[in-house]
Design an enzyme around this catalytic site. Structure first.
Site, PDB file in Angstrom:
ATOM      1  CB  SER A  40     -29.573   2.286   4.490  1.00 13.39           C
ATOM      2  OG  SER A  40     -28.214   1.962   4.762  1.00 13.39           O
ATOM      3  N   GLY A  89     -28.678   6.024   2.421  1.00 15.25           N
ATOM      4  CA  GLY A  89     -27.597   6.750   1.762  1.00 15.25           C
ATOM      5  C   GLY A  89     -27.200   8.038   2.453  1.00 15.25           C
ATOM      6  CG  ASN A 118     -24.102   5.713   3.762  1.00 13.20           C
ATOM      7  OD1 ASN A 118     -23.967   4.606   3.254  1.00 13.20           O
ATOM      8  ND2 ASN A 118     -25.259   6.111   4.261  1.00 13.20           N
ATOM      9  CG  ASP A 199     -26.089  -5.413   1.271  1.00  9.84           C
ATOM     10  OD1 ASP A 199     -26.021  -5.994   2.383  1.00  9.84           O
ATOM     11  OD2 ASP A 199     -26.801  -4.408   1.076  1.00  9.84           O
ATOM     12  CG  HIS A 202     -28.027  -2.454   3.924  1.00 10.30           C
ATOM     13  ND1 HIS A 202     -27.402  -2.460   2.687  1.00 10.30           N
ATOM     14  CD2 HIS A 202     -28.144  -1.153   4.291  1.00 10.30           C
ATOM     15  CE1 HIS A 202     -27.167  -1.215   2.317  1.00 10.30           C
ATOM     16  NE2 HIS A 202     -27.601  -0.405   3.267  1.00 10.30           N
TER      17      HIS A 202
END
Length: 233
Positions: A40, A89, A118, A199, A202
Site C-alpha cells: 500500500s 495489503g 505487512n 491511521d 500510510h
C-alpha cells in the site's frame, strides 16, 4: 459466501492482469522498464494514484533523461517506463507468488522490491521473511533484472528484539545478495507533521515527494549503472 469471495478474487486478478498488460503496451518502444513490486505504501493507499511516489517517479525520470551515462549531473540515460505492480495489503509471500508472471509479462530491466511491512505488522517470523525475500530477489536476478531493495522499519509492538531483527534483514540481504538498498522508505516522513494519515501507517499525498527523494539516489545510480552496462556490451 465462499462463491462470492472466489468471484471477487477472480475479478481482482483479472483487473490486475488487464492493468499490467495495458501498462506494458503503453511503454514507449525501446524504453527500459522498471517494475515496482510493493504494498500500500507504493500503491497509493488513501490518496489519488496520480499523487503517489511511483507516479512522481515517472515524472522525475522524464525530467532527468539524458543521452550520456557519463554525464556529470547525475541524470538518467535513455528512456525508462515504470510499471506499478503494487497491491495494498501485499506480503512478501504474495509478491513471490506473483513475480513469475510479472517477469514474464513485463520483462523488466530493474525491479524495485518494497515489501515486508505487512509481514512485520503481523509478527511473521523474520527468518521466513528473509528466506522468501531471498527467493524473490534471486528470481528477479535470474531473469536478468537488477534489483533495488527498499527497507522498512516497524514499531516495537512485538518487542525491540523483533523490530531490530526485522530492520536488520534488509541490510543483511543487501550485503549477501549484492543489491543496492534504500534503508528506510519512510525516512523523514513518519515523524513529520502532516506527512502521515490518521491511521499513522500510510503517508499522505504531501509526503510522496519525500518518499521519492528517499528512493531516488540509489535508484538513479542503479539506472545509470544498467545503462552503462548496456552501452558497453
Amino acid at each position: 459466501m465462499k462463491v462470492v469471495r472466489q468471484w471477487q478474487f477472480c475479478f481482482i486478478t483479472l483487473l490486475f492482469s488487464v492493468s499490467l498488460a495495458t501498462a506494458a503496451q503503453a511503454s514507449p518502444a525501446g524504453s527500459k522498464k522498471i517494475l515496482v513490486l510493493g504494498d500500500s505504501l507504493s500503491s497509493g493507499y488513501g490518496i489519488e494514484l496520480s499523487q503517489g511516489w511511483v507516479q512522481k517517479l515517472k515524472d522525475r525520470l522524464a525530467e532527468n533523461q539524458c543521452e550520456d551515462s557519463e554525464a556529470p549531473d547525475g541524470c538518467v540515460p535513455g528512456q525508462w517506463s515504470v510499471i506499478n505492480a503494487s497491491i495494498s495489503g501485499e506480503t512478501i509471500g504474495g509478491g513471490l507468488r506473483r513475480l513469475p508472471r510479472l517477469l514474464e509479462r513485463s520483462a523488466p530491466d530493474v525491479v524495485i522490491v518494497e515489501l515486508g511491512g505487512n509481514d512485520g505488522l503481523r509478527g511473521y517470523p523474520v527468518q521466513r521473511m528473509r528466506q522468501e525475500l531471498t527467493k524473490l530477489i534471486e528470481m528477479a536476478q535470474n531473469s536478468d533484472a537488477h534489483v533495488l531493495l527498499v527497507g522498512m522499519m516497524i514499531p516495537p509492538n512485538y518487542g525491540p528484539a523483533y523490530s531490530e531483527a526485522f530492520a536488520a534483514q534488509y541490510t543483511d540481504l543487501s550485503e549477501s545478495l549484492e543489491v543496492p538498498l534504500v534503508p528506510f522508505l519512510l525516512d523523514k516522513v513518519v515523524f513529520t507533521e502532516g506527512y502521515m494519515q490518521e491511521d499513522r501507517i500510510h503517508p499522505t499525498a504531501k509526503a510522496q515527494t519525500q518518499i521519492l527523494d528517499n528512493v531516488w539516489p540509489e535508484l538513479r545510480d542503479l539506472l545509470r549503472e544498467v545503462s552503462g552496462q548496456e552501452s558497453s556490451s
